[in-house]
Scaffold this motif. Structure first.
Motif, PDB file in Angstrom:
ATOM      1  N   THR A  32       0.844  -1.196   0.000  1.00  0.00           N
ATOM      2  CA  THR A  32       0.000   0.000   0.000  1.00  0.00           C
ATOM      3  C   THR A  32       0.883   1.250   0.000  1.00  0.00           C
ATOM      4  O   THR A  32       1.869   1.309   0.733  1.00  0.00           O
ATOM      5  CB  THR A  32      -0.888  -0.005   1.261  1.00  0.00           C
ATOM      6  OG1 THR A  32      -1.558  -1.257   1.335  1.00  0.00           O
ATOM      7  CG2 THR A  32      -1.908   1.123   1.231  1.00  0.00           C
ATOM      8  N   ILE A  33       0.515   2.223  -0.846  1.00  0.00           N
ATOM      9  CA  ILE A  33       1.173   3.533  -0.764  1.00  0.00           C
ATOM     10  C   ILE A  33       0.094   4.576  -0.485  1.00  0.00           C
ATOM     11  O   ILE A  33      -1.095   4.270  -0.478  1.00  0.00           O
ATOM     12  CB  ILE A  33       1.975   3.893  -2.044  1.00  0.00           C
ATOM     13  CG1 ILE A  33       1.068   3.959  -3.273  1.00  0.00           C
ATOM     14  CG2 ILE A  33       3.097   2.879  -2.265  1.00  0.00           C
ATOM     15  CD1 ILE A  33       1.795   4.439  -4.543  1.00  0.00           C
ATOM     16  N   GLY A  34       0.520   5.794  -0.233  1.00  0.00           N
ATOM     17  CA  GLY A  34      -0.440   6.843   0.126  1.00  0.00           C
ATOM     18  C   GLY A  34      -1.319   7.249  -1.052  1.00  0.00           C
ATOM     19  O   GLY A  34      -0.896   7.161  -2.209  1.00  0.00           O
ATOM     20  N   HIS A  35      -2.520   7.724  -0.749  1.00  0.00           N
ATOM     21  CA  HIS A  35      -3.446   8.110  -1.809  1.00  0.00           C
ATOM     22  C   HIS A  35      -3.094   9.466  -2.411  1.00  0.00           C
ATOM     23  O   HIS A  35      -3.721   9.906  -3.365  1.00  0.00           O
ATOM     24  CB  HIS A  35      -4.895   8.107  -1.294  1.00  0.00           C
ATOM     25  CG  HIS A  35      -5.117   9.045  -0.148  1.00  0.00           C
ATOM     26  ND1 HIS A  35      -4.596   8.815   1.092  1.00  0.00           N
ATOM     27  CD2 HIS A  35      -5.795  10.215  -0.064  1.00  0.00           C
ATOM     28  CE1 HIS A  35      -4.947   9.805   1.892  1.00  0.00           C
ATOM     29  NE2 HIS A  35      -5.668  10.655   1.224  1.00  0.00           N
ATOM     30  N   ASP A  37       0.347  10.042  -2.904  1.00  0.00           N
ATOM     31  CA  ASP A  37       1.708   9.767  -3.381  1.00  0.00           C
ATOM     32  C   ASP A  37       1.775  10.074  -4.880  1.00  0.00           C
ATOM     33  O   ASP A  37       0.874   9.692  -5.629  1.00  0.00           O
ATOM     34  CB  ASP A  37       2.006   8.280  -3.118  1.00  0.00           C
ATOM     35  CG  ASP A  37       3.477   7.928  -3.311  1.00  0.00           C
ATOM     36  OD1 ASP A  37       4.013   8.183  -4.408  1.00  0.00           O
ATOM     37  OD2 ASP A  37       4.075   7.381  -2.365  1.00  0.00           O
ATOM     38  N   PRO A  38       2.825  10.758  -5.353  1.00  0.00           N
ATOM     39  CA  PRO A  38       2.911  11.061  -6.795  1.00  0.00           C
ATOM     40  C   PRO A  38       2.770   9.810  -7.662  1.00  0.00           C
ATOM     41  O   PRO A  38       2.181   9.862  -8.748  1.00  0.00           O
ATOM     42  CB  PRO A  38       4.305  11.671  -6.945  1.00  0.00           C
ATOM     43  CG  PRO A  38       4.709  12.117  -5.587  1.00  0.00           C
ATOM     44  CD  PRO A  38       3.952  11.289  -4.584  1.00  0.00           C
ATOM     45  N   GLN A  39       3.271   8.694  -7.197  1.00  0.00           N
ATOM     46  CA  GLN A  39       3.155   7.464  -7.984  1.00  0.00           C
ATOM     47  C   GLN A  39       1.705   6.985  -8.024  1.00  0.00           C
ATOM     48  O   GLN A  39       1.283   6.371  -8.996  1.00  0.00           O
ATOM     49  CB  GLN A  39       4.036   6.364  -7.374  1.00  0.00           C
ATOM     50  CG  GLN A  39       5.487   6.753  -7.336  1.00  0.00           C
ATOM     51  CD  GLN A  39       6.334   5.783  -8.143  1.00  0.00           C
ATOM     52  OE1 GLN A  39       5.853   5.063  -9.004  1.00  0.00           O
ATOM     53  NE2 GLN A  39       7.619   5.754  -7.824  1.00  0.00           N
ATOM     54  N   PHE A  40       0.972   7.242  -6.963  1.00  0.00           N
ATOM     55  CA  PHE A  40      -0.433   6.845  -6.974  1.00  0.00           C
ATOM     56  C   PHE A  40      -1.235   7.770  -7.897  1.00  0.00           C
ATOM     57  O   PHE A  40      -2.129   7.320  -8.611  1.00  0.00           O
ATOM     58  CB  PHE A  40      -1.024   6.848  -5.559  1.00  0.00           C
ATOM     59  CG  PHE A  40      -2.398   6.240  -5.506  1.00  0.00           C
ATOM     60  CD1 PHE A  40      -2.564   4.877  -5.688  1.00  0.00           C
ATOM     61  CD2 PHE A  40      -3.531   7.017  -5.314  1.00  0.00           C
ATOM     62  CE1 PHE A  40      -3.840   4.302  -5.678  1.00  0.00           C
ATOM     63  CE2 PHE A  40      -4.803   6.460  -5.303  1.00  0.00           C
ATOM     64  CZ  PHE A  40      -4.951   5.104  -5.489  1.00  0.00           C
ATOM     65  N   LEU A  43      -0.887   6.481 -11.195  1.00  0.00           N
ATOM     66  CA  LEU A  43      -1.755   5.302 -11.391  1.00  0.00           C
ATOM     67  C   LEU A  43      -3.201   5.738 -11.650  1.00  0.00           C
ATOM     68  O   LEU A  43      -3.892   5.166 -12.505  1.00  0.00           O
ATOM     69  CB  LEU A  43      -1.694   4.391 -10.158  1.00  0.00           C
ATOM     70  CG  LEU A  43      -2.593   3.148 -10.232  1.00  0.00           C
ATOM     71  CD1 LEU A  43      -2.007   2.118 -11.195  1.00  0.00           C
ATOM     72  CD2 LEU A  43      -2.800   2.518  -8.860  1.00  0.00           C
ATOM     73  N   GLU A  46      -3.635   6.671 -15.163  1.00  0.00           N
ATOM     74  CA  GLU A  46      -3.685   5.488 -16.026  1.00  0.00           C
ATOM     75  C   GLU A  46      -5.055   4.812 -15.952  1.00  0.00           C
ATOM     76  O   GLU A  46      -5.585   4.351 -16.963  1.00  0.00           O
ATOM     77  CB  GLU A  46      -2.603   4.485 -15.613  1.00  0.00           C
ATOM     78  CG  GLU A  46      -1.230   4.866 -16.084  1.00  0.00           C
ATOM     79  CD  GLU A  46      -0.470   3.656 -16.653  1.00  0.00           C
ATOM     80  OE1 GLU A  46       0.630   3.875 -17.142  1.00  0.00           O
ATOM     81  OE2 GLU A  46      -0.987   2.510 -16.602  1.00  0.00           O
ATOM     82  N   VAL A 253      -6.741   2.114  -2.092  1.00  0.00           N
ATOM     83  CA  VAL A 253      -5.500   1.988  -2.866  1.00  0.00           C
ATOM     84  C   VAL A 253      -5.328   0.593  -3.483  1.00  0.00           C
ATOM     85  O   VAL A 253      -5.168   0.449  -4.701  1.00  0.00           O
ATOM     86  CB  VAL A 253      -4.296   2.351  -1.967  1.00  0.00           C
ATOM     87  CG1 VAL A 253      -2.979   2.077  -2.674  1.00  0.00           C
ATOM     88  CG2 VAL A 253      -4.396   3.813  -1.540  1.00  0.00           C
TER      89      VAL A 253
END
Lengths: 399, 399
Positions: A32-35, A37-40, A43, A46, A253
């Motif tokens: 799990t990463i933060g909602h 987070d730049p990577q999220f 996503l 996408e 997430v």
């Protein structure tokens, strides 16, 4: 007292959830990463673009609601309707009835156009209702009635809505990914689906899409949306484009990891191929069921390939057969709902579940359980399987 | 163009989500089964009983809402309020403000009792509001304000509500599992939480619980609940006891596998031990931050151990520090919200994230990034780590 839950390995051929691909299961187990987070955020972009692909739309407001399909339905209604509005609602199964519930809880009036369960929506009757109620500002209908296995003519209905100055609201919970659906070409204004049907993701997420016309209605509301959680004016701030996202709620997430992977699988296969695969599996299943001399409920011209309503033969206890399929074959199929309770089985061929192996498994299992139930008719499983195999072989040859 | 999403391995020390245990991640990847499968019904019963344990309640109506905490909040308000009702709402941060939004969207009136952000709720002011508004039928407040790190005296506030004939409505999104919370002993009538804070499950699920008094209010409503999806009169038919469950919506099966596993972990540890662990980690973190001569925002007497508001030292760019922690240390902490934007960092020690390793990682990372930022003060990381270690050692000795 309590211990970890280890579910049995079922084959899911009910009305949903469908079998979830191991790729999707694996995706949901990633860290799990933060909602925020730049990577999220990447996503999320996408997922939006893959949902636009799946819906065949360029609608900017296309996103997954963080809750199941029934919340997606509610999301569409609470955002588009205001107290006093009139909506023409088509009802030919359970989910048209649920639309009525939603319309009324928004303080709006639902003008019902009813067709018998198992039949498709009567377009002439809908047009008459639109004529009789010129104040109506939306037409709502179900594209794929999960309770009966009936397809409606979404293209004609959406065109009709447009001709009468209404927004078209479409339930695509069971249709998305399984049969042809073109939001932009057909002029659909608001649509919602579910993750657990032909997308074969775990249940819990509801993709939605709104046309510019629908967005304008949302932005120009006189009253506030009655749901804070589902208010698209707020959700847009989080899911909208741009690098600056405002916090609204915490996105689910890991569920979205799963949705992304399931959309990716659909994208790799292509929409046309997915639609063709569902159709082919249905044809094989229908041939096999026919060979057992058992009837399908729905007329061929508007049958859904992904949800087959099979009539329970006389003298057969439908619940006992389902229980046996589950206990002896680890195979889940669905019961009838509402007035079809006890009269049909609902057999899904959705997403990852729509494959040759499952069709064969179902025919073998059903034949075997019927034979063991002391059915008066002779059950010839090999003939049933041969009929299905013919369809698959023909499809290979015609490729 | 698109490919599978492989998230980075972050350490989550923001306001949530917190680090999810590998056990919970593995649970979510188990094969999906149907939401009406007898084995799933059994799992639902276990989840209910584990939630009763976590909330310290025997409330029958205790279940996980199939959506994030903000939907849990909405669920409580739409079920308990009717148009024209009056609710006293305490606001000392962002989430008290969100309660007001919810009350008003139900057509009810919110009487606000405001306290400055970062301070706790003023019980005398609340009592005055209850006296001034004898028609009020509910008192709503946040137990653990995630936007500021403030704990409110939930026990006294719930008692006050009861004394004035009001239902008590409690936001326990960030408190459940992290600090003492006793629904039955404190006489709380309605409470909601989130899966992604001190339960350390993936985000997306909201545990709720209603007292018998609250259930009676729901059953005896004059108007229908405005949300179909969140209507407890319907949800009870699916989550209620007995073998006959009526279909309402499709439960988020895999997310509930995860919730079950996270509750199991809490059950194995025990509530008292979990509360003690959160407190101990906070004390070590506070000692380490103090050694860096940085202040915590909130007065010691009502600080939350699981959410620490750390004042950004003068001359430091708070966003740059957070970005650096994320890029160089894979460590997520949170920004301030609302009037605290740019003024604080929010550092979570929640559930699986509340451990010695994370405290040390945070102190090392913060010290290092501050030192590299050209801060005018001398940063002594070893002194900070030693201060934290002392706390941990004392706790070991006193065991």
């Amino acid at each position: 007292m309590h211990s970890s839950f280890c579910p049995p390995q079922r084959t899911l051929m009910g009305p949903g959830p469908s079998d979830v691909s191991p790729r999707v299961l694996a995706a949901m187990a990633r860290p799990t990463i933060g909602h925020l987070d730049p990577q999220f955020i990447h996503l999320m972009d996408e997922i939006k673009s893959l949902l636009q692909f799946a819906f065949c739309t360029r609608n900017q407001l296309t996103l997954p609601v963080s809750a199941p399909g029934s919340a997606g339905m509610e999301c569409v209604f609470v955002n588009l309707l205001e107290p006093g509005d009139t909506v023409v609602v088509c009802r030919n199964g359970a989910f048209g009835g649920r639309m009525k519930e939603n319309v009324e809880r928004c303080g709006a009036r639902a003008v019902m156009v009813d067709s018998p369960w198992g039949e498709t929506i009567d377009i002439d009757a809908v047009e008459q209702a639109l004529k009789d109620h010129p104040q109506a500002n939306a037409l709502a209908f179900v594209h794929a009635e999960t309770s009966t296995g009936v397809r409606s003519d979404a293209q004609s209905l959406a065109a009709l809505a447009s001709r009468y100055g209404c927004l078209s609201i479409v339930d695509a919970v069971t249709s998305l990914g399984g049969i042809e659906l073109r939001v932009d070409d057909w002029g659909i204004d608001a649509i919602y689906s579910g993750s657990q049907k032909c997308l074969s993701c775990a249940p819990g997420i509801s993709p939605v899409s709104f046309s510019d016309r629908a967005v304008a209605r949302i932005r120009n509301r006189k009253s506030r949306v009655q749901s804070w959680f589902l208010d698209m004016n707020l959700v847009m701030g989080y899911w909208g484009g741009g690098s600056k996202r405002s916090y609204h709620h915490t996105a689910p997430v890991n569920a979205l990891y799963g949705l992304h992977e399931s959309l990716l699988i659909l994208h790799e296969e292509g929409l046309q191929s997915s639609w063709a695969r569902h159709k082919n599996c249905y044809q094989a299943l229908a041939a096999g069921v026919d060979a057992l001399e058992i009837n399908l409920l729905v007329d061929k011209s508007y049958r859904l390939p992904q949800l087959n309503a099979i009539e329970v033969p006389e003298g057969i206890d439908e619940a006992a057969v389902r229980a046996r399929l589950l206990s002896d074959w680890n195979l889940e199929i669905g019961a009838g709902l509402g007035e079809l309770t006890g009269k049909i089985w609902r057999v899904g061929l959705m997403g990852h579940s729509a494959n040759q192996k499952n069709v064969r498994l179902f025919l073998s299992a059903l034949g075997s359980v019927l034979a063991a139930s002391g059915w008066e008719r002779k059950v010839d499983i090999s003939q049933s399987l041969a009929a299905a195999a013919n369809v698959f072989n023909d499809a290979e040859i015609n490729r």
